[in-house]
Write a protein that holds these residues in place. Structure first.
Motif, short mmCIF file in Angstrom:
data_model
loop_
_atom_site.label_atom_id
_atom_site.label_comp_id
_atom_site.label_asym_id
_atom_site.label_seq_id
_atom_site.Cartn_x
_atom_site.Cartn_y
_atom_site.Cartn_z
N GLU A 164 0.82 -1.22 0.00
CA GLU A 164 0.00 0.00 0.00
C GLU A 164 0.85 1.27 0.00
O GLU A 164 0.53 2.25 -0.67
N LEU A 165 1.96 1.25 0.75
CA LEU A 165 2.79 2.44 0.83
C LEU A 165 3.43 2.76 -0.52
O LEU A 165 3.46 3.91 -0.95
N LYS A 203 0.82 4.16 -2.72
CA LYS A 203 0.46 5.52 -2.31
C LYS A 203 1.47 6.55 -2.82
O LYS A 203 1.11 7.59 -3.38
N LEU A 204 2.77 6.25 -2.65
CA LEU A 204 3.78 7.20 -3.11
C LEU A 204 3.79 7.30 -4.63
O LEU A 204 3.96 8.39 -5.19
N MET A 206 1.23 7.00 -6.59
CA MET A 206 0.07 7.81 -6.98
C MET A 206 0.22 9.27 -6.57
O MET A 206 -0.38 10.17 -7.16
N ALA A 207 1.05 9.52 -5.53
CA ALA A 207 1.22 10.89 -5.04
C ALA A 207 2.12 11.72 -5.96
O ALA A 207 2.07 12.95 -5.92
N VAL A 211 3.80 13.44 2.77
CA VAL A 211 3.37 12.05 2.84
C VAL A 211 4.51 11.18 3.36
O VAL A 211 4.33 10.32 4.23
N GLN A 218 4.71 9.24 7.07
CA GLN A 218 4.89 7.79 7.11
C GLN A 218 6.15 7.43 7.87
O GLN A 218 6.18 6.44 8.63
#
Length: 226
Positions: free
Chosen positions: A93-94, A97-98, A100-101, A112, A116
């Motif tokens: 997930e991490l 997430k990065l 997509m960020a 972000v 984290q």
């Protein structure tokens, strides 16, 4: 996580019923990956369908007991001998997430990362405290020594994992800083950087980011080292 193989490993020690298997699985792993009874019985039903376990009567309290079969033992031996496949990694997930960020409107990816990192370091410190407790239990011996050793190994894996994650987050932040600086230097109309003096050319400017591709993060006290 292979629940079926974990249950087979427990059943190799003797017949068990569902709730007992759940309790022993969580004791062995320190409840890191909690199971519910429904998961256990669903897995037992599939193992029975595949001929790897068989019902073996009931205990005095009326619980249905399950026993491992020869086919189940062969499957378990294969599982222990075969390396865990890392060519098709599980979704992280991490990392997603990065990914997509990057370039997402209204998202500061550095915030972000920093948020984290704080969470990851705290988790590493919590695992380290639990490791100290597990070590005391192992050194003290007792009836649960086997479970305590198993829990210690799981904890040390979690510590290494969070330590690696913190190092990776440091690396991501450094990478973004370097890419941002490169993009700014190549922008149209950017002023050329002044030539450094002879003494300064041999050193890194105080405010320049690190250039290592693997920045180090201090490990929490008590964390295992390579």
């Amino acid at each position: 996580m292979s629940i079926r193989h974990g249950l087979l490993a427990l059943l190799e020690r003797g017949p068990r019923y569902g709730s007992q298997l759940r309790t022993e699985f969580e004791s062995r792993t320190g409840s890191t990956w909690p199971l519910n009874v429904g998961q256990v019985y669903t897995t037992l039903n599939r193992l029975e369908r595949d001929g790897m376990v068989a019902q073996g009567g009931e205990d005095e309290a009326g619980h249905t007991l399950y026993a491992i079969t020869d086919s189940g033992r062969a499957e378990l031996r294969t599982w222990f001998e075969k390396p865990v496949d890392r060519t098709s990694p599980a979704r992280d997930e991490l990392a997603i997430k990065l990914a997509m960020a990057v370039g997402a409107p209204g998202v500061d990816i550095r915030n972000v990362i920093q948020s984290q990192r704080r969470h990851t370091v705290k988790a590493m410190q919590d695992y380290t405290r639990l490791k100290a407790q597990a070590l005391l239990a192992v050194e003290g011996g007792g009836a649960r020594e086997r479970d305590d050793v198993a829990w210690l190994l799981v904890l040390e894996q979690l510590i290494f994992q969070t330590e690696a994650e913190a190092r990776w987050l440091d690396h991501c932040e450094s990478r973004l800083i370097r890419l941002s600086a490169t993009a700014a230097a190549g922008a149209p109309g950017a002023a050329p950087a002044p030539a450094p003096s002879a003494p300064a050319a041999a050193r890194t400017a105080p405010d320049a980011p690190k250039t290592s591709d693997a920045p180090s993060t201090a490990a929490a006290p008590g964390a295992p080292t390579s």
